[in-house]
Design an enzyme around this catalytic site. Sequence first.
Site, PDB file in Angstrom:
ATOM      1  N   ASP A   1       0.996  -1.374   0.046  1.00 19.53           N
ATOM      2  CA  ASP A   1       0.565   0.091  -0.361  1.00 19.53           C
ATOM      3  C   ASP A   1       0.652   1.128   0.188  1.00 19.53           C
ATOM      4  O   ASP A   1       1.992   0.916   0.521  1.00 19.53           O
ATOM      5  CB  ASP A   1      -0.719  -0.255   1.332  1.00 19.53           C
ATOM      6  CG  ASP A   1      -2.161  -0.732   1.126  1.00 19.53           C
ATOM      7  OD1 ASP A   1      -1.593  -1.699   0.415  1.00 19.53           O
ATOM      8  OD2 ASP A   1      -2.924  -1.007   2.112  1.00 19.53           O
TER       9      ASP A   1
ATOM     10  N   HIS B   1       4.865  -7.276  -0.235  1.00 17.54           N
ATOM     11  CA  HIS B   1       4.349  -8.553  -0.046  1.00 17.54           C
ATOM     12  C   HIS B   1       5.357  -8.760  -2.442  1.00 17.54           C
ATOM     13  O   HIS B   1       5.798  -7.711  -3.056  1.00 17.54           O
ATOM     14  CB  HIS B   1       2.913  -8.894  -0.822  1.00 17.54           C
ATOM     15  CG  HIS B   1       1.750  -8.551   0.717  1.00 17.54           C
ATOM     16  ND1 HIS B   1       1.388  -9.948   1.074  1.00 17.54           N
ATOM     17  CD2 HIS B   1       2.210  -7.416   1.371  1.00 17.54           C
ATOM     18  CE1 HIS B   1       1.053  -9.530   1.885  1.00 17.54           C
ATOM     19  NE2 HIS B   1       0.811  -8.296   2.114  1.00 17.54           N
TER      20      HIS B   1
ATOM     21  N   SER C   1       7.950   3.508   4.434  1.00 15.22           N
ATOM     22  CA  SER C   1       9.124   3.650   3.683  1.00 15.22           C
ATOM     23  C   SER C   1       8.722   3.427   2.427  1.00 15.22           C
ATOM     24  O   SER C   1       8.228   3.885   1.969  1.00 15.22           O
ATOM     25  CB  SER C   1      10.356   2.359   4.405  1.00 15.22           C
ATOM     26  OG  SER C   1      11.841   2.730   3.800  1.00 15.22           O
TER      27      SER C   1
END
Length: 360
Positions: free
Chosen positions: A152, A224, A330
Amino acid sequence: MALKRNTNAKRSRKFNLSMKNVRNVIWYPIPLALGIIYISYQRFVKRGDKIETNEVLGYQGSIFTNLEISLIKMLPLRLLSRIWGIINSVYLPLWMREPIIGSYSRLFHCNVQEALVDDLKSYSNLGQFFRRDLKPGLRPIAKGNVVVSPADGTVVHFGRVENELIEQVKGVTYSLPAFLGPQTWKKVDDAESYCQNLFSENQKKTSLFHCVIYLAPGDYHKFHSPCEWRVNFRRHFPGKLLSVRPSFASWFPRLFTINERVAYVGEWMHGFFSLIAVGATNVGSIKVYCDEDLRTNKMFNRRTAFIDRTFTENVALTKGDSFGEFNLGSTIVLVFEAPDNFTFNVKTGDRIKYGQLLSS
């Protein structure tokens, strides 16, 4: 008299040691304080900053000077990040959890309703809340042989790698060889360019592409696998822990080649594929589930340019598989080989969720 001289000598040594400690305490923060004052003056008082052009890197914009960059590098951001990590792990009594974690979630616009556990009292510290899981089914993984978002976040930049340069934000570039380091993970021909050596031998008419995704403090902090691929190599650059906010990155050239980062290298259906997790201020650690040996933000790593690991067996990942996590917001950078007609399905500035299409 001898006893008196010995006593005086001991006092003198103690005084000298005390003064040495005072000097260390006093003088070390001075350049840091001056650096902060100077940068604040340059960036927030002198509004009329002139536009500078760097022909070598090929960008135009208001950027930090070499002096400002040197002063910023002196800031004790690693120490502050470790302290932040300790604060995150402090146990919160039951009555403090909702006020503290709730205030944080409101400040950074966290969507608590998406969390697998949406009761804030269930999190014993801030770190657990940062690493919260999502409810099943909230992030459907796009089907097909495509690249999806690994996290995200916000799409900062994307496109083709040209002249071995990647854009960290619009107009500010950095070198791919400096970002990934020497190609020790495969046999290379010194006569070829750096990018050509990355290409797989059996692929034709391919190019290198990149995509930069920024994770804000309020975003879901796990990342992911963006496609079906095999990881065979890891390179860890200890580096600095400077902010990676797009507004800061637009001032700081070559930021991603300075910060601590972990590059995972392998192959997908079109050849070379890499995912690079870039650390930032207050990101005390980067954890990768298939790499238990990884240790980030450690004092003993500071003098090492990079630390390599070759996986004895390739790590096979399916699109959407859990890969790792940050302790705070980050950046993820993807660098990969794809057919020349490869196109992205996003725009700069798009808010994107993991599993969502990056390519059409």
